[in-house]
Design an enzyme around this catalytic site. Structure first.
Site, PDB file in Angstrom:
ATOM      1  N   TYR A  97       0.859  -1.178   0.000  1.00 53.08           N
ATOM      2  CA  TYR A  97       0.000   0.000   0.000  1.00 53.08           C
ATOM      3  C   TYR A  97       0.896   1.228   0.000  1.00 53.08           C
ATOM      4  CZ  TYR A  97      -4.422   2.402   0.538  1.00 53.08           C
ATOM      5  OH  TYR A  97      -5.511   3.191   0.320  1.00 53.08           O
ATOM      6  N   LYS A 138     -20.391 -20.185 -11.079  1.00 52.23           N
ATOM      7  CA  LYS A 138     -19.660 -19.970 -12.326  1.00 52.23           C
ATOM      8  C   LYS A 138     -18.239 -19.506 -12.033  1.00 52.23           C
ATOM      9  CE  LYS A 138     -20.464 -19.967 -16.848  1.00 52.23           C
ATOM     10  NZ  LYS A 138     -21.303 -20.934 -17.557  1.00 52.23           N
TER      11      LYS A 138
END
Length: 411
Positions: free
Chosen positions: A60, A115
């Site tokens: 970060y 999926k």
């Protein structure tokens, strides 16, 4: 970050959650499917460690700012320094979910999660389910276009016809990443692969076969197009009103286009009358075909009755008259299952950073899938199992090679 194929809750957390609810017995007490789905079927997992302040400063701020600035100067670097090139958006509006129909975005989420984990399990591709709370064509397109910078590809799922055709076409025109409606093209790829092997088993070329497709929705239209591309002798498609033919005055624009490249024999009338003498039946409609109609097909015919859970022709009936029988069910041989196609197709497209998925890439996928069967070809084995570990690598390699050959690969 990557999609992890685990329930994010611990067993104890699942038990605690199942015991809540004001004394009502939890649904999973009656059906194990509910137990498996509690808490969802997927989670997000980091691919880099954050163990101390040095890791944090790299993952970060301030380290991430360097990467952001580099991408701002050279946008193509987003593929190298983010997950973009390895993740697919699984997009639905919940209007055509399985055989359940228009059940809405929230109710579609279990399917979209499913999926996504199939993408990961069978193709190594990360995927994010996105169930949209809109059904307007323009709104769906604009929403996906705005989300597209985060993804390397878009898999459209369970969007009702005929809207799905326009949505896919317009997104392909506006985006420079693969856009693929699996209900259309995944079904078509696997169907063609199975048909190629059935034809090989019988010693007949595709060019000598006449096929009849029951269903002129997303899957039926796509299968017809792919069979014509592959060189089928002739194919006729039937909807609820009969065979789609040029002389019908009630055709939608999609069906009028379909009539322009199918049914060279000029057949009209009912589906069952069209089956007389036909070599191939392909069912993607959910209707029922009578036994006499199946009996009227050519000797050594192929019956691919793919409606789920009830095939258009029961396998026991089909086996009386057909040389090869396939269904969409896992409890019968020769399952026509889209999971054989879409993970490898996207893996191949993402591998070469393809700008789109072409007809050539889909045909290559079908050929690769058919080739996995090899010398083990038999009447009850014209298509491999989804759990055959050779499937995804074969399809991935074929799609990547086809993308390079067709000039849509960018690496």
């Amino acid at each position: 970050m990557a999609a992890e194929i685990v329930n994010p809750r611990s067993d104890s957390e699942n038990r605690d959650a199942s015991e809540q609810g004001g004394g009502a017995e939890p649904l999973e007490s009656f059906d194990p499917a509910f137990a498996l789905h509690r808490g969802g079927k997927m989670a997000v997992q980091a691919t880099v460690p954050i163990r101390d302040k040095d890791d944090l400063s790299l993952a970060y701020t301030p380290g991430v700012a360097k990467v952001c600035s580099a991408i701002a100067e050279q946008p193509e670097l987003v593929h190298d320094y983010t997950w973009k090139s390895s993740v697919v958006a699984v997009v639905t509006d919940g209007t055509a979910v399985l055989g359940l129909g228009d059940i809405g975005p929230e109710a579609s989420l279990p399917v979209m999660e499913g999926k996504a984990i199939l993408f990961k399990q069978f193709g190594g591709v990360d995927a994010v389910p996105l169930a949209l709370n809109c059904t307007d064509v323009d709104e769906i397109i604009e929403t996906v276009v705005r989300l597209a910078p985060s993804f390397g590809g878009v898999n459209l799922e369970d969007i009702s016809a005929p809207r799905c055709f326009e949505i896919e076409r317009r997104l392909q025109e506006r985006l420079d990443i693969p856009v693929f409606h699996d209900d259309q093209h995944g079904t078509a790829v696997v169907t063609l692969a199975a048909l190629r092997n059935a034809a090989r088993l019988s010693g007949r070329p595709l060019g000598e076969l006449r096929a009849v497709i029951s269903g002129a929705g997303a899957a039926g239209v796509a299968i017809a197009k792919m069979l014509v591309e592959a060189g089928i002798g002739d194919v006729a498609v039937a909807d609820r009103k009969g065979v789609v033919s040029r002389d019908r005055e009630d055709l939608t624009p999609i069906k009028a286009e379909l009539a322009s490249f199918t049914n060279k024999a000029g057949i009209s009338g009912t589906l069952e009358s069209a089956l007389a003498g036909a070599d191939v039946f392909i069912g993607v409609s959910g209707g029922t075909v009578s036994e006499p109609a199946v009996a009227s097909m050519a000797q050594g015919a192929f019956v691919f009755a793919m409606a789920n859970p009830t095939p258009e022709v029961h396998p026991e009936v089909a086996h009386k008259y057909a040389a090869v029988v396939a269904t969409g069910r896992s409890d019968y041989p020769n399952q026509i299952n889209n999971v054989l196609a879409f993970p490898g197709i996207f893996a191949g497209a993402l591998q070469v950073r393809a700008s789109r998925i072409t007809e050539g890439m889909k045909l290559a996928a079908a050929e690769a899938l058919a080739s996995v069967v090899g010398d083990d070809l038999a009447a009850d084995y014209v298509i491999p199992s989804p759990f055959d570990e050779r499937v995804a690598p074969a399809v991935t390699a074929a799609v990547a090679a086809a993308a390079r050959a067709e000039g849509v690969a960018r690496r």
